[in-house]
Motif scaffolding. Structure first.
Motif, PDB file in Angstrom:
ATOM      1  N   ALA A  86      -5.980 -12.661   6.094  1.00  0.00           N
ATOM      2  CA  ALA A  86      -5.095 -13.539   6.862  1.00  0.00           C
ATOM      3  C   ALA A  86      -5.571 -14.984   6.793  1.00  0.00           C
ATOM      4  O   ALA A  86      -4.763 -15.904   6.628  1.00  0.00           O
ATOM      5  CB  ALA A  86      -5.002 -13.074   8.310  1.00  0.00           C
ATOM      6  N   TYR A  93      -4.936 -16.188   3.192  1.00  0.00           N
ATOM      7  CA  TYR A  93      -3.499 -16.367   2.958  1.00  0.00           C
ATOM      8  C   TYR A  93      -2.992 -17.682   3.561  1.00  0.00           C
ATOM      9  O   TYR A  93      -2.140 -18.343   2.985  1.00  0.00           O
ATOM     10  CB  TYR A  93      -2.723 -15.175   3.530  1.00  0.00           C
ATOM     11  CG  TYR A  93      -1.238 -15.297   3.357  1.00  0.00           C
ATOM     12  CD1 TYR A  93      -0.656 -15.067   2.113  1.00  0.00           C
ATOM     13  CD2 TYR A  93      -0.413 -15.644   4.417  1.00  0.00           C
ATOM     14  CE1 TYR A  93       0.723 -15.185   1.944  1.00  0.00           C
ATOM     15  CE2 TYR A  93       0.950 -15.756   4.261  1.00  0.00           C
ATOM     16  CZ  TYR A  93       1.509 -15.530   3.010  1.00  0.00           C
ATOM     17  OH  TYR A  93       2.865 -15.659   2.844  1.00  0.00           O
ATOM     18  N   SER A 115      -0.857  -8.140  10.453  1.00  0.00           N
ATOM     19  CA  SER A 115      -1.559  -9.327   9.959  1.00  0.00           C
ATOM     20  C   SER A 115      -0.534 -10.413   9.633  1.00  0.00           C
ATOM     21  O   SER A 115       0.669 -10.157   9.548  1.00  0.00           O
ATOM     22  CB  SER A 115      -2.380  -8.987   8.715  1.00  0.00           C
ATOM     23  OG  SER A 115      -1.535  -8.854   7.580  1.00  0.00           O
ATOM     24  N   ALA A 116      -1.015 -11.608   9.436  1.00  0.00           N
ATOM     25  CA  ALA A 116      -0.141 -12.729   9.075  1.00  0.00           C
ATOM     26  C   ALA A 116       0.210 -12.715   7.589  1.00  0.00           C
ATOM     27  O   ALA A 116       0.892 -13.615   7.112  1.00  0.00           O
ATOM     28  CB  ALA A 116      -0.831 -14.043   9.434  1.00  0.00           C
ATOM     29  N   VAL A 117      -0.214 -11.685   6.896  1.00  0.00           N
ATOM     30  CA  VAL A 117       0.010 -11.574   5.453  1.00  0.00           C
ATOM     31  C   VAL A 117       1.183 -10.635   5.202  1.00  0.00           C
ATOM     32  O   VAL A 117       1.208  -9.522   5.738  1.00  0.00           O
ATOM     33  CB  VAL A 117      -1.254 -11.014   4.752  1.00  0.00           C
ATOM     34  CG1 VAL A 117      -1.056 -10.912   3.255  1.00  0.00           C
ATOM     35  CG2 VAL A 117      -2.480 -11.862   5.089  1.00  0.00           C
ATOM     36  N   GLU A 153      -3.184  -2.533  10.887  1.00  0.00           N
ATOM     37  CA  GLU A 153      -3.761  -3.882  10.760  1.00  0.00           C
ATOM     38  C   GLU A 153      -3.001  -4.689   9.713  1.00  0.00           C
ATOM     39  O   GLU A 153      -2.729  -5.867   9.902  1.00  0.00           O
ATOM     40  CB  GLU A 153      -5.240  -3.807  10.361  1.00  0.00           C
ATOM     41  CG  GLU A 153      -6.137  -3.333  11.464  1.00  0.00           C
ATOM     42  CD  GLU A 153      -7.108  -4.384  11.952  1.00  0.00           C
ATOM     43  OE1 GLU A 153      -7.013  -5.570  11.579  1.00  0.00           O
ATOM     44  OE2 GLU A 153      -7.971  -4.002  12.746  1.00  0.00           O
ATOM     45  N   ILE A 154      -2.674  -4.045   8.605  1.00  0.00           N
ATOM     46  CA  ILE A 154      -1.920  -4.724   7.546  1.00  0.00           C
ATOM     47  C   ILE A 154      -0.552  -5.146   8.082  1.00  0.00           C
ATOM     48  O   ILE A 154      -0.113  -6.274   7.873  1.00  0.00           O
ATOM     49  CB  ILE A 154      -1.797  -3.825   6.299  1.00  0.00           C
ATOM     50  CG1 ILE A 154      -3.161  -3.724   5.597  1.00  0.00           C
ATOM     51  CG2 ILE A 154      -0.722  -4.353   5.343  1.00  0.00           C
ATOM     52  CD1 ILE A 154      -3.224  -2.684   4.500  1.00  0.00           C
ATOM     53  N   ILE A 214      -9.116  -6.989   5.636  1.00  0.00           N
ATOM     54  CA  ILE A 214      -7.737  -7.273   6.033  1.00  0.00           C
ATOM     55  C   ILE A 214      -7.678  -8.522   6.910  1.00  0.00           C
ATOM     56  O   ILE A 214      -6.819  -9.384   6.731  1.00  0.00           O
ATOM     57  CB  ILE A 214      -7.124  -6.050   6.748  1.00  0.00           C
ATOM     58  CG1 ILE A 214      -7.054  -4.863   5.781  1.00  0.00           C
ATOM     59  CG2 ILE A 214      -5.751  -6.383   7.325  1.00  0.00           C
ATOM     60  CD1 ILE A 214      -6.774  -3.524   6.444  1.00  0.00           C
ATOM     61  N   ARG A 215      -8.602  -8.640   7.840  1.00  0.00           N
ATOM     62  CA  ARG A 215      -8.629  -9.816   8.712  1.00  0.00           C
ATOM     63  C   ARG A 215      -8.965 -11.083   7.932  1.00  0.00           C
ATOM     64  O   ARG A 215      -8.396 -12.155   8.197  1.00  0.00           O
ATOM     65  CB  ARG A 215      -9.614  -9.589   9.852  1.00  0.00           C
ATOM     66  CG  ARG A 215      -9.155  -8.479  10.791  1.00  0.00           C
ATOM     67  CD  ARG A 215     -10.223  -8.072  11.769  1.00  0.00           C
ATOM     68  NE  ARG A 215      -9.825  -6.844  12.456  1.00  0.00           N
ATOM     69  CZ  ARG A 215     -10.664  -6.065  13.108  1.00  0.00           C
ATOM     70  NH1 ARG A 215     -11.943  -6.397  13.208  1.00  0.00           N
ATOM     71  NH2 ARG A 215     -10.231  -4.973  13.676  1.00  0.00           N
ATOM     72  N   GLU A 265       3.212  -7.712   3.841  1.00  0.00           N
ATOM     73  CA  GLU A 265       2.683  -6.427   3.366  1.00  0.00           C
ATOM     74  C   GLU A 265       2.656  -6.319   1.843  1.00  0.00           C
ATOM     75  O   GLU A 265       1.760  -5.692   1.284  1.00  0.00           O
ATOM     76  CB  GLU A 265       3.477  -5.271   3.953  1.00  0.00           C
ATOM     77  CG  GLU A 265       3.158  -5.018   5.409  1.00  0.00           C
ATOM     78  CD  GLU A 265       3.832  -3.771   5.941  1.00  0.00           C
ATOM     79  OE1 GLU A 265       3.645  -2.689   5.348  1.00  0.00           O
ATOM     80  OE2 GLU A 265       4.551  -3.890   6.950  1.00  0.00           O
ATOM     81  N   GLU A 278     -11.372  -3.054   7.633  1.00  0.00           N
ATOM     82  CA  GLU A 278     -10.585  -3.903   8.533  1.00  0.00           C
ATOM     83  C   GLU A 278     -11.013  -5.375   8.440  1.00  0.00           C
ATOM     84  O   GLU A 278     -10.202  -6.278   8.626  1.00  0.00           O
ATOM     85  CB  GLU A 278     -10.657  -3.411   9.981  1.00  0.00           C
ATOM     86  CG  GLU A 278     -12.017  -3.517  10.630  1.00  0.00           C
ATOM     87  CD  GLU A 278     -12.947  -2.333  10.354  1.00  0.00           C
ATOM     88  OE1 GLU A 278     -13.961  -2.238  11.066  1.00  0.00           O
ATOM     89  OE2 GLU A 278     -12.684  -1.519   9.450  1.00  0.00           O
ATOM     90  N   HIS A 279     -12.265  -5.620   8.116  1.00  0.00           N
ATOM     91  CA  HIS A 279     -12.741  -7.008   7.984  1.00  0.00           C
ATOM     92  C   HIS A 279     -12.117  -7.686   6.759  1.00  0.00           C
ATOM     93  O   HIS A 279     -11.821  -8.876   6.786  1.00  0.00           O
ATOM     94  CB  HIS A 279     -14.266  -7.050   7.921  1.00  0.00           C
ATOM     95  CG  HIS A 279     -14.899  -6.468   9.141  1.00  0.00           C
ATOM     96  ND1 HIS A 279     -14.817  -7.063  10.387  1.00  0.00           N
ATOM     97  CD2 HIS A 279     -15.598  -5.325   9.317  1.00  0.00           C
ATOM     98  CE1 HIS A 279     -15.450  -6.310  11.265  1.00  0.00           C
ATOM     99  NE2 HIS A 279     -15.929  -5.254  10.646  1.00  0.00           N
TER     100      HIS A 279
END
Length: 104
Positions: free
Chosen positions: A53, A56, A88-90, A84-85, A49-50, A92, A46-47
């Protein structure tokens, strides 16, 4: 100073770089950030993925390569990571999830 890798063995190569990018649909000019880890809570995926963001926001052409097995006994964690994905601001499609691979 001694580099952490054998620089005589691991050298940038445009031909070696092009093949996996093409196979994974990654544009040649995209920044690629990757991780290799099984999807289980001890790995802290998860870190990644965070952090994606934040990266990105500065590099909108970046792709985030996630290599690692997903196991049935960690299904809730895998579902948490997928959520989380999604939030996120990213986009997919910037996450490239390969699952387990023998050719890392």
């Amino acid at each position: 100073y001694s580099p952490p890798g054998a620089t005589s063995r691991f050298r940038p190569s445009s031909s070696v770089r092009a093949e996996p990018r093409a196979a994974l649909g990654i544009p040649d000019d995209a920044l690629v950030i990757g991780m290799v880890a099984n999807w289980n809570p001890q790995k802290g995926v998860e870190h990644f993925i965070r952090a994606a963001a934040a990266i990105y926001a500065e590099h909108p052409n970046a792709r985030f390569l996630m290599v690692g097995a997903h196991y049935e006994n960690h299904r809730p964690y895998t579902q948490q990571l997928q959520a989380e994905i999604r939030v996120s601001a990213v986009p997919e499609d910037r996450f490239i999830i390969t699952g387990e691979r023998a050719d890392v």
